[in-house]
Design an enzyme around this catalytic site. Sequence first.
Site, short mmCIF file in Angstrom:
data_model
loop_
_atom_site.label_atom_id
_atom_site.label_comp_id
_atom_site.label_asym_id
_atom_site.label_seq_id
_atom_site.Cartn_x
_atom_site.Cartn_y
_atom_site.Cartn_z
N LYS B 55 54.77 -5.94 21.93
CA LYS B 55 54.74 -6.99 20.89
C LYS B 55 56.04 -7.13 20.11
O LYS B 55 56.34 -8.19 19.56
CB LYS B 55 53.60 -6.71 19.89
CG LYS B 55 52.21 -6.88 20.47
CD LYS B 55 51.84 -8.34 20.58
CE LYS B 55 50.36 -8.51 20.85
NZ LYS B 55 49.97 -9.91 20.99
N SER B 84 45.02 -7.51 15.32
CA SER B 84 44.19 -6.31 15.50
C SER B 84 45.02 -5.04 15.42
O SER B 84 44.50 -3.96 15.30
CB SER B 84 43.49 -6.35 16.86
OG SER B 84 44.47 -6.32 17.88
#
Lengths: 274, 328
Positions: B55, B84
């Site tokens: 990410k 999340s």
Amino acid sequence: MQNTGSFKLRGIVNTMANLSRTDKETSSGGLVTMSAGNYGRSFAYMCSELGVRAKVVMPLTAPQNRVDIIRSYGVDVEKLPSSEMIARVDRCVAEEGMEFMHPFDDPRLIAGHGSLGLEILEDLPDVDVVVVCCGGGGLLAGIAAALKLSGNEAKIFGVEPEGACTMYLSLKEGRAVSKPDAKSIAGGLAPPFAGKLTYSIVKQHVEKVVLVTDSEIIDAVRTLYQNGIVAEPSGAAALAALRCNKIGDVAGKKVVLTISGSNVSPVELSELLK
Amino acid sequence: MCCSRIALADVKAAGARIRGHVHNTPVMRCSNLDSISNLQLQFKCENFQKTGSFKIRGALNALKLVCQKWAREERRPAVVTHSSGNHAQALAQAARWCGLTAHIVMPHTSPAVKQDAVRAYGGHITLCDPTEKARKEAATQIMQRLEPNAVLIPSSNHIDIIAGQGTLAVEFLEQVPQLDAIVGSIAGGGMMAGICIAAKALKPSIRLIGSEPKNADDCARSLAAGRIIPNASPPVTIADSLAVSVYDIPWPVLKSHLEGVVTVSEEEMVTAMRLVWERMKLVIEPGAACSVAAVLSNQFRALVGPEVKRVGVVLCGGNVDLRPPALD
């Protein structure tokens, strides 16, 4: 990430390629060794590959899964109190015609482990510091010999658990010593004596042997886990030493740490890191 | 916004922006898994990536562009997101590197290790219920409070994020040019969309396959139906990072480039995690185990046929609490 989950295979392959009895068929008794785990596992793997009869004598404290893995290779396991292991091995040699393979104090083994040192030099010829986990001293001696005899000037440090500081004590006393009560969460780093041969090589080529506590080792295991790597406590000692500033000033230097083994199950690791 | 606006050039520009800050992660093999799968598997180890997942690639690319855009303003924007966990960590870290403040909305079910990491990177956390709706609402509230000095950076539904994720495919094909296929897990679809754009441009013959938990198979169902069908309710799966449904920006890319999506059971993901732990000595999270489980499955073999041999598997992350219930 080495085949069989630790560096031990390096030395074992070299030793078995240089056995004194070259005809395996006449070695009727087979091979015998003593080991808490990783050496025994890699030994069992190679004996199975070569089709050689073999036995591993293990301390009572050896985890059952290690015993099971070794037996799964078709190798015999006998569990005994630590104080009786050497006598049993002697009887295997004298009475059953077995050939003893020392788990660390064997020049062929040390030379095989030294291949790791040569790989370090291939990847990082200008390495400044190498930190190596130390049990019986086979890996430390092998890496130190490989680097120094290649003319490399990197400083080499060994790391032992405080509770199993046989090499540290040996260096202090000027001879290989034993410590019958040697104990650590890092089982692979806790044989009750330093090897004579490994001691003499370490004395010549290693800068210093430093000590870490079991809780420093566990913190290092946790750090490696958080960075994506499974390492067993014995394998994380080098990182523990570096993180706890035992290695001295390494700012800006090229430091190689060995992660010498990863044979730990998820359940064992959860228990450890609770 | 249409995804045809992202091209290989954007991915390469992202690569230049993030180089030196993110790792060019290693690719590893495993002879054990090769014999189980009867394939030649190559694993791209994004579990070793900064912040523990891929990410950071998209997050850093997006924030560098935010800084560029705001360079002439006197004030700096705060960045806001809902996630999340892995995007939350990545955004918090990228924000810190770029000198920006990050406000992160996280479901209270996020693993502790992820929440702790976000805090450690300097992110300000707001916890919410574990539903898409609750995440979005909480993020909107924060945006309203901080406007006009706030920028929303979603976890997948953003072209700069997608371009950043694509950099992993550029590396992968440089490291293993002979790949026949690449398999990656799908949540919002940002990672696979980036991979699809970059990989197809670099190697048009490459085959691209997604993986999802059976319990969160919105992309598989969407592909079958030809339109987005989100998960009806919050999915129950150990793959916490794969809970969200495919977003509208990645969707057209996935629809046109993916050959299919393999879906796997919870047990298959646990088995895959254990295999990777025991044989490769790597720590991967369930979302990554999803892709491993996919290539070990019969579904995969049936989908790609016998000519596919060299398969790239993205190990997308390694952020997992030590006691995921499944490994006990």
